[in-house]
Design a protein around this motif. Structure first.
Motif, PDB file in Angstrom:
ATOM      1  N   LYS A  16      29.865  34.593  31.659  1.00 16.56           N
ATOM      2  CA  LYS A  16      30.123  33.166  31.482  1.00 16.56           C
ATOM      3  C   LYS A  16      29.720  32.729  30.076  1.00 16.56           C
ATOM      4  O   LYS A  16      28.638  33.054  29.603  1.00 16.56           O
ATOM      5  N   ALA A  17      30.617  31.998  29.451  1.00 20.53           N
ATOM      6  CA  ALA A  17      30.357  31.370  28.162  1.00 20.53           C
ATOM      7  C   ALA A  17      30.555  29.869  28.369  1.00 20.53           C
ATOM      8  O   ALA A  17      31.639  29.436  28.767  1.00 20.53           O
ATOM      9  N   ASP A  18      29.512  29.099  28.163  1.00 19.92           N
ATOM     10  CA  ASP A  18      29.566  27.653  28.447  1.00 19.92           C
ATOM     11  C   ASP A  18      30.024  27.392  29.878  1.00 19.92           C
ATOM     12  O   ASP A  18      30.877  26.539  30.130  1.00 19.92           O
ATOM     13  N   GLN A  19      29.518  28.186  30.803  1.00 22.40           N
ATOM     14  CA  GLN A  19      29.807  28.068  32.240  1.00 22.40           C
ATOM     15  C   GLN A  19      31.229  28.450  32.625  1.00 22.40           C
ATOM     16  O   GLN A  19      31.646  28.248  33.767  1.00 22.40           O
ATOM     17  N   ILE A  20      31.978  29.024  31.700  1.00 20.16           N
ATOM     18  CA  ILE A  20      33.359  29.443  31.985  1.00 20.16           C
ATOM     19  C   ILE A  20      33.411  30.967  31.954  1.00 20.16           C
ATOM     20  O   ILE A  20      33.030  31.583  30.957  1.00 20.16           O
ATOM     21  N   PRO A  21      33.864  31.601  33.046  1.00 23.80           N
ATOM     22  CA  PRO A  21      33.974  33.065  33.032  1.00 23.80           C
ATOM     23  C   PRO A  21      35.050  33.520  32.052  1.00 23.80           C
ATOM     24  O   PRO A  21      36.086  32.871  31.897  1.00 23.80           O
ATOM     25  N   VAL A  22      34.789  34.631  31.405  1.00 25.69           N
ATOM     26  CA  VAL A  22      35.666  35.166  30.375  1.00 25.69           C
ATOM     27  C   VAL A  22      36.356  36.425  30.892  1.00 25.69           C
ATOM     28  O   VAL A  22      35.730  37.260  31.542  1.00 25.69           O
ATOM     29  N   LEU A  23      37.626  36.549  30.577  1.00 27.35           N
ATOM     30  CA  LEU A  23      38.371  37.773  30.842  1.00 27.35           C
ATOM     31  C   LEU A  23      38.789  38.379  29.509  1.00 27.35           C
ATOM     32  O   LEU A  23      39.426  37.700  28.691  1.00 27.35           O
ATOM     33  N   ASN A  24      38.416  39.617  29.306  1.00 28.31           N
ATOM     34  CA  ASN A  24      38.840  40.350  28.117  1.00 28.31           C
ATOM     35  C   ASN A  24      40.090  41.151  28.480  1.00 28.31           C
ATOM     36  O   ASN A  24      40.128  41.854  29.496  1.00 28.31           O
ATOM     37  N   ALA A  25      41.102  41.050  27.638  1.00 29.27           N
ATOM     38  CA  ALA A  25      42.406  41.643  27.943  1.00 29.27           C
ATOM     39  C   ALA A  25      42.334  43.147  28.194  1.00 29.27           C
ATOM     40  O   ALA A  25      42.910  43.643  29.166  1.00 29.27           O
ATOM     41  N   GLU A  26      41.638  43.885  27.345  1.00 30.78           N
ATOM     42  CA  GLU A  26      41.598  45.348  27.510  1.00 30.78           C
ATOM     43  C   GLU A  26      40.884  45.747  28.795  1.00 30.78           C
ATOM     44  O   GLU A  26      41.317  46.680  29.478  1.00 30.78           O
ATOM     45  N   ASP A  27      39.810  45.039  29.138  1.00 33.25           N
ATOM     46  CA  ASP A  27      39.090  45.359  30.373  1.00 33.25           C
ATOM     47  C   ASP A  27      39.924  45.015  31.601  1.00 33.25           C
ATOM     48  O   ASP A  27      39.948  45.768  32.575  1.00 33.25           O
ATOM     49  N   PHE A  28      40.596  43.865  31.554  1.00 30.93           N
ATOM     50  CA  PHE A  28      41.436  43.493  32.685  1.00 30.93           C
ATOM     51  C   PHE A  28      42.573  44.498  32.850  1.00 30.93           C
ATOM     52  O   PHE A  28      42.892  44.906  33.968  1.00 30.93           O
ATOM     53  N   TYR A  29      43.168  44.913  31.739  1.00 31.54           N
ATOM     54  CA  TYR A  29      44.210  45.943  31.800  1.00 31.54           C
ATOM     55  C   TYR A  29      43.667  47.212  32.461  1.00 31.54           C
ATOM     56  O   TYR A  29      44.298  47.762  33.373  1.00 31.54           O
ATOM     57  N   ALA A  30      42.507  47.676  32.021  1.00 30.53           N
ATOM     58  CA  ALA A  30      41.911  48.899  32.576  1.00 30.53           C
ATOM     59  C   ALA A  30      41.669  48.751  34.074  1.00 30.53           C
ATOM     60  O   ALA A  30      41.891  49.696  34.848  1.00 30.53           O
ATOM     61  N   ASP A  31      41.265  47.571  34.495  1.00 30.99           N
ATOM     62  CA  ASP A  31      40.988  47.365  35.916  1.00 30.99           C
ATOM     63  C   ASP A  31      42.261  47.212  36.737  1.00 30.99           C
ATOM     64  O   ASP A  31      42.291  47.574  37.919  1.00 30.99           O
ATOM     65  N   VAL A  32      43.327  46.723  36.140  1.00 30.93           N
ATOM     66  CA  VAL A  32      44.634  46.730  36.817  1.00 30.93           C
ATOM     67  C   VAL A  32      45.086  48.177  37.011  1.00 30.93           C
ATOM     68  O   VAL A  32      45.599  48.537  38.080  1.00 30.93           O
ATOM     69  N   VAL A  33      44.863  49.020  36.020  1.00 33.42           N
ATOM     70  CA  VAL A  33      45.208  50.444  36.145  1.00 33.42           C
ATOM     71  C   VAL A  33      44.415  51.069  37.291  1.00 33.42           C
ATOM     72  O   VAL A  33      44.979  51.796  38.122  1.00 33.42           O
ATOM     73  N   VAL A  34      43.125  50.775  37.374  1.00 37.03           N
ATOM     74  CA  VAL A  34      42.280  51.291  38.464  1.00 37.03           C
ATOM     75  C   VAL A  34      42.805  50.810  39.809  1.00 37.03           C
ATOM     76  O   VAL A  34      42.951  51.595  40.756  1.00 37.03           O
ATOM     77  N   ALA A  35      43.099  49.519  39.916  1.00 35.46           N
ATOM     78  CA  ALA A  35      43.588  48.958  41.180  1.00 35.46           C
ATOM     79  C   ALA A  35      44.927  49.580  41.572  1.00 35.46           C
ATOM     80  O   ALA A  35      45.147  49.908  42.747  1.00 35.46           O
ATOM     81  N   ALA A  36      45.819  49.746  40.609  1.00 32.34           N
ATOM     82  CA  ALA A  36      47.119  50.361  40.894  1.00 32.34           C
ATOM     83  C   ALA A  36      46.932  51.790  41.386  1.00 32.34           C
ATOM     84  O   ALA A  36      47.566  52.207  42.373  1.00 32.34           O
ATOM     85  N   ARG A  37      46.075  52.525  40.734  1.00 31.58           N
ATOM     86  CA  ARG A  37      45.821  53.914  41.144  1.00 31.58           C
ATOM     87  C   ARG A  37      45.262  53.952  42.577  1.00 31.58           C
ATOM     88  O   ARG A  37      45.691  54.760  43.398  1.00 31.58           O
ATOM     89  N   ARG A  38      44.328  53.062  42.878  1.00 30.36           N
ATOM     90  CA  ARG A  38      43.758  53.005  44.235  1.00 30.36           C
ATOM     91  C   ARG A  38      44.837  52.668  45.264  1.00 30.36           C
ATOM     92  O   ARG A  38      44.892  53.255  46.342  1.00 30.36           O
ATOM     93  N   TYR A  39      45.680  51.692  44.924  1.00 30.83           N
ATOM     94  CA  TYR A  39      46.743  51.315  45.856  1.00 30.83           C
ATOM     95  C   TYR A  39      47.707  52.476  46.092  1.00 30.83           C
ATOM     96  O   TYR A  39      48.017  52.808  47.238  1.00 30.83           O
ATOM     97  N   PHE A  40      48.192  53.091  45.036  1.00 28.82           N
ATOM     98  CA  PHE A  40      49.168  54.171  45.204  1.00 28.82           C
ATOM     99  C   PHE A  40      48.556  55.376  45.916  1.00 28.82           C
ATOM    100  O   PHE A  40      49.227  56.007  46.733  1.00 28.82           O
ATOM    101  N   THR A  41      47.307  55.682  45.665  1.00 29.54           N
ATOM    102  CA  THR A  41      46.635  56.771  46.386  1.00 29.54           C
ATOM    103  C   THR A  41      46.612  56.472  47.880  1.00 29.54           C
ATOM    104  O   THR A  41      46.925  57.331  48.699  1.00 29.54           O
ATOM    105  N   ALA A  42      46.274  55.226  48.218  1.00 27.05           N
ATOM    106  CA  ALA A  42      46.259  54.837  49.633  1.00 27.05           C
ATOM    107  C   ALA A  42      47.674  54.849  50.215  1.00 27.05           C
ATOM    108  O   ALA A  42      47.885  55.307  51.345  1.00 27.05           O
ATOM    109  N   LEU A  43      48.641  54.372  49.456  1.00 26.17           N
ATOM    110  CA  LEU A  43      50.030  54.316  49.930  1.00 26.17           C
ATOM    111  C   LEU A  43      50.541  55.693  50.333  1.00 26.17           C
ATOM    112  O   LEU A  43      51.214  55.838  51.350  1.00 26.17           O
ATOM    113  N   TYR A  44      50.233  56.701  49.549  1.00 23.95           N
ATOM    114  CA  TYR A  44      50.743  58.043  49.823  1.00 23.95           C
ATOM    115  C   TYR A  44      50.178  58.645  51.102  1.00 23.95           C
ATOM    116  O   TYR A  44      50.773  59.562  51.667  1.00 23.95           O
ATOM    117  N   SER A  45      49.060  58.117  51.594  1.00 23.66           N
ATOM    118  CA  SER A  45      48.435  58.729  52.768  1.00 23.66           C
ATOM    119  C   SER A  45      48.326  57.809  53.982  1.00 23.66           C
ATOM    120  O   SER A  45      47.942  58.258  55.054  1.00 23.66           O
TER     121      SER A  45
END
Length: 156
Positions: free
Chosen positions: A111-140
């Motif tokens: 939080k910066a001035d009580q507002i949560p911050v999203l950094n683009a590169e970190d959010f991208y990396a976490d979307v990649v993680v979430a996608a990988r988790r979803y597709f791994t689950a989907l296949y099984s």
């Protein structure tokens, strides 16, 4: 050797397109000029997967559910805010209730001035993680496969 079934082939093709159109292109936007577009693209990537994950739910419900299920734990308390963020970014390029930055990993989910911050590169990396988790689950997971099939066969 067992032949893959038709649904496995369709899921693999879907993932190939997802990787190509989202994960392969978004890194080109991870700069000061592309930050807003990067976040809009990342949010639509989440929306795409959330629709396949829970096609019977409303868009907000399935988006929040996808965040809580597949994203890393630090995102769980932000699921509702991320849905608000998605709506405001997609409809008016407004990052509220977050501040968005690029190249400032130290600020991600801080939080910066009580507002949560999203950094683009970190959010991208976490979307990649979430996608990988979803597709791994989907296949099984047969239930996920049924939902996926329903979504890709929907006309909407």
């Amino acid at each position: 050797m067992e032949q893959p079934d038709e649904m496995s082939l369709i899921a693999a093709e879907f993932r190939r397109h997802f990787d190509q159109y989202y994960l392969g292109v978004i890194p080109r936007l991870l700069n000061d000029e592309g930050t807003v577009l990067a976040f809009v693209s990342l949010l639509t990537a989440v929306e795409c997967l959330a629709g396949a994950y829970r096609p019977n739910q409303g868009s907000g419900e399935r988006f929040r559910s996808f965040i809580r299920t597949y994203f890393p734990d630090p995102y769980k308390p932000f699921a509702e805010q991320l849905w608000q963020f998605r709506n405001r970014m997609v409809h008016s390029f407004n990052p509220s209730p977050f501040a968005i930055v690029c190249h400032q990993s130290r600020m991600h989910l801080v939080k910066a001035d009580q507002i949560p911050v999203l950094n683009a590169e970190d959010f991208y990396a976490d979307v990649v993680v979430a996608a990988r988790r979803y597709f791994t689950a989907l296949y099984s997971d047969l239930e996920l496969q049924k939902r996926f099939e329903k979504r890709i066969n929907d006309n909407d």
